[in-house]
Design a protein around this motif. Structure first.
Motif, PDB file in Angstrom:
ATOM      1  N   ALA A  98       4.349  -0.925  12.373  1.00  0.00           N
ATOM      2  CA  ALA A  98       2.843  -1.093  13.408  1.00  0.00           C
ATOM      3  C   ALA A  98       1.888  -0.490  12.559  1.00  0.00           C
ATOM      4  N   ILE A  99       1.617   0.367  11.412  1.00  0.00           N
ATOM      5  CA  ILE A  99       1.174   0.180  10.445  1.00  0.00           C
ATOM      6  C   ILE A  99       0.707  -0.838   9.110  1.00  0.00           C
ATOM      7  N   LEU A 100       2.125  -0.949   9.291  1.00  0.00           N
ATOM      8  CA  LEU A 100       2.176  -2.168   8.194  1.00  0.00           C
ATOM      9  C   LEU A 100       1.549  -3.513   8.941  1.00  0.00           C
ATOM     10  N   ARG A 101       1.887  -3.577   9.819  1.00  0.00           N
ATOM     11  CA  ARG A 101       0.977  -5.090  10.622  1.00  0.00           C
ATOM     12  C   ARG A 101      -0.490  -5.156  10.315  1.00  0.00           C
ATOM     13  N   ILE A 102      -1.144  -3.259  11.067  1.00  0.00           N
ATOM     14  CA  ILE A 102      -2.384  -3.530  10.918  1.00  0.00           C
ATOM     15  C   ILE A 102      -2.837  -3.614   9.499  1.00  0.00           C
ATOM     16  N   VAL A 103      -2.548  -2.552   8.082  1.00  0.00           N
ATOM     17  CA  VAL A 103      -2.284  -3.320   6.777  1.00  0.00           C
ATOM     18  C   VAL A 103      -2.603  -4.960   6.141  1.00  0.00           C
ATOM     19  N   ARG A 104      -1.689  -5.845   6.886  1.00  0.00           N
ATOM     20  CA  ARG A 104      -1.148  -6.674   6.205  1.00  0.00           C
ATOM     21  C   ARG A 104      -2.745  -7.269   7.109  1.00  0.00           C
ATOM     22  N   ARG A 105      -2.608  -7.470   8.593  1.00  0.00           N
ATOM     23  CA  ARG A 105      -3.879  -8.435   9.106  1.00  0.00           C
ATOM     24  C   ARG A 105      -5.393  -7.871   8.358  1.00  0.00           C
ATOM     25  N   TYR A 106      -5.748  -6.492   8.223  1.00  0.00           N
ATOM     26  CA  TYR A 106      -6.852  -5.824   7.400  1.00  0.00           C
ATOM     27  C   TYR A 106      -7.104  -6.369   5.940  1.00  0.00           C
ATOM     28  N   LEU A 107      -6.019  -7.148   5.365  1.00  0.00           N
ATOM     29  CA  LEU A 107      -5.824  -6.796   4.094  1.00  0.00           C
ATOM     30  C   LEU A 107      -5.804  -8.759   4.249  1.00  0.00           C
ATOM     31  N   GLY A 108      -5.287  -9.831   5.209  1.00  0.00           N
ATOM     32  CA  GLY A 108      -5.916 -11.063   4.820  1.00  0.00           C
ATOM     33  C   GLY A 108      -4.428 -11.794   4.900  1.00  0.00           C
ATOM     34  N   MET A 109      -3.691 -10.308   4.526  1.00  0.00           N
ATOM     35  CA  MET A 109      -1.960 -11.540   3.784  1.00  0.00           C
ATOM     36  C   MET A 109      -1.004 -11.730   4.581  1.00  0.00           C
ATOM     37  N   ASP A 110      -0.295 -12.385   4.421  1.00  0.00           N
ATOM     38  CA  ASP A 110       0.806 -13.306   5.189  1.00  0.00           C
ATOM     39  C   ASP A 110       1.483 -12.771   5.715  1.00  0.00           C
ATOM     40  N   VAL A 111       2.160 -11.669   4.650  1.00  0.00           N
ATOM     41  CA  VAL A 111       3.525 -10.561   4.644  1.00  0.00           C
ATOM     42  C   VAL A 111       3.001  -9.280   3.844  1.00  0.00           C
ATOM     43  N   ALA A 112       4.143  -8.663   4.389  1.00  0.00           N
ATOM     44  CA  ALA A 112       3.415  -6.634   3.960  1.00  0.00           C
ATOM     45  C   ALA A 112       5.619  -6.407   4.293  1.00  0.00           C
ATOM     46  N   PHE A 113       5.739  -5.690   3.290  1.00  0.00           N
ATOM     47  CA  PHE A 113       7.228  -5.495   3.301  1.00  0.00           C
ATOM     48  C   PHE A 113       6.660  -3.545   2.056  1.00  0.00           C
ATOM     49  N   VAL A 114       7.863  -3.211   2.611  1.00  0.00           N
ATOM     50  CA  VAL A 114       8.491  -2.111   1.901  1.00  0.00           C
ATOM     51  C   VAL A 114       9.530  -2.529   1.543  1.00  0.00           C
ATOM     52  N   SER A 115       9.701  -1.924  -0.083  1.00  0.00           N
ATOM     53  CA  SER A 115      10.840  -1.985  -0.665  1.00  0.00           C
ATOM     54  C   SER A 115      11.509  -1.176  -1.410  1.00  0.00           C
ATOM     55  N   ARG A 116      12.976  -0.807  -1.049  1.00  0.00           N
ATOM     56  CA  ARG A 116      13.501   0.804  -1.782  1.00  0.00           C
ATOM     57  C   ARG A 116      13.970   0.844  -2.785  1.00  0.00           C
TER      58      ARG A 116
END
Length: 409
Positions: free
Chosen positions: A19-37
């Protein structure tokens, strides 16, 4: 900074992080957000938010040297690229054209020991000229927050691994040691049987219930529980015929099917009382009854522990039709002076006898409690007033006295 060879699993509250990832993506106006381990040879897309159903998916493994992430950590690419077509390194990467990536933001997730867990990344399919250092700062703040979660997860895994190793070590040394709590028939105090109790002589010194709780938390609870059962039943053939042997089992253990090994080991189950404890919530009593059926068909006696202590024990009684109902020690303590305890014990005893069950009172510590229980019609009792837990040789001595023969339940 060095990346870790062994990396922890995602935290249990992954949905909140998504959910935090989704909020960050929308706030920045980006299409995709992810955590890469980062792992040794690849990177895992551990968390992903992508409403466009693009080519990436959560759980995807990508070679570590491919893409942007490792290059950002090494400083070969900047942390924010408003237009990838204007960056010489980004233009040469296959992912830039294949995905495609028009703009890109990425920051490392760094743990407290300065190891790089991976990266937090966002990108859009088109260039985004509005990206600036403030957006990177937001991403860094989120990366620090994620690092706290991943460190907590890593600590849990390390603690669990240490506890599991400790449990395996004490089991290899023969733990738990078994002691025998005598159960006596009321009112003539003939020996009815023994409840087998676990004792741990290893460090750290703590109560048996805390050992079992720690084992369950570390994922080896059933292993320790079954080990205790086997240790107890190793004494069964050495006891003279007559006294019953009570062993404790969680519903989870019964549902696992491991107890079927007791039948295959050739134990005389007609001498065994299985006391159901409340280590796990029972969601399917039909499945539990089915799991017990082959054991009860071999003569195993079923007891429900802690009656009067809570709703779970009453559900056990109503659903499983036990041969024995054990009154909880909280009900037994002070029963001689408490009308409410007397009334509840009397009701439970009458109900038990109505359905053909034997009643055993636990935790009897005074003569007055014992006499009150006798007047209420309770069949058997155990507790420090009658006897303390014994080692096996002492238990054999008790077997030389008057013993109740003929039934366990």
């Amino acid at each position: 900074m060095q990346q870790p060879e062994g990396t922890p699993s995602p935290p249990q509250d992954a949905e909140s992080l998504e959910a935090i990832l989704r909020i960050v993506r929308r706030y920045l106006g980006m299409d995709v957000a992810f955590v890469s381990r980062f792992r040794t040879q690849d990177r895992l897309l551990e968390l992903l938010d992508d409403e466009s159903a693009g080519p990436l998916h959560q759980g995807q493994s990508i070679p570590l040297t491919e893409g942007y992430c490792l290059k950002v950590v090494r400083g070969e690419l900047p942390e924010f690229i408003p237009d990838t077509s204007r960056n010489a390194v980004a233009r040469t990467l296959p992912a830039t054209a294949e995905i495609p990536i028009g703009s890109h933001l990425s920051v490392p997730i760094v743990l407290a020991d300065q190891q790089v867990y991976g990266t937090l990344c966002c990108f859009s399919y088109e260039p985004n000229q509005t990206l600036d250092e403030r957006d990177v700062q937001l991403l860094r703040a989120c990366a620090e927050f994620l690092a706290l979660h991943f460190e907590a997860s890593a600590r849990r895994e390390r603690d669990q691994a240490y506890t599991a190793a400790t449990m395996h070590a004490v089991m290899a040394q023969g733990a738990p040691r078994i002691v025998f709590q005598p159960v006596y028939h009321i009112p003539d105090l003939r020996l009815h049987g023994f409840e087998c109790l676990s004792r741990f002589d290893a460090e750290p010194r703590r109560a048996p219930d805390r050992w079992f709780a720690a084992a369950h938390d570390a994922g080896v609870g059933l292993e320790l529980e079954f080990h205790a059962i086997r240790n107890a039943l190793a004494y069964l053939d050495r006891l003279p015929v007559g006294p019953c042997m009570n062993i404790n089992s969680s519903p989870e253990m019964i549902l696992s099917g491991r107890l079927l090994a007791l039948r295959e080991a050739g134990h005389d189950l007609s001498r065994v009382v299985l006391e159901i404890t409340e280590h796990a919530v029972v969601r399917d009593y039909a499945a539990l009854s089915q799991a017990l059926k082959p054991l009860r068909s071999e003569g195993l006696t079923l007891a429900v522990d802690d009656a009067g202590a809570g709703y779970s024990s009453m559900r056990h009684i109503l659903s499983l039709e036990p041969d024995i109902i054990k009154l909880d020690m909280e009900l037994t303590h002070g029963i001689d002076t408490d009308p409410k305890r007397k009334a509840l014990a009397k009701g439970l005893t009458s109900f038990a006898h109505e359905i053909g069950s034997l009643v055993v009172a636990e935790g009897v510590e005074t003569r007055a409690e014992l006499l009150t229980l006798a007047r209420l019609g309770v069949d058997c009792a155990q507790g420090y007033h009658l006897d303390h837990p014994l080692d096996f040789d002492q238990a054999l001595e008790r077997c030389r006295g008057p013993v109740e023969h003929g039934r366990c339940g």
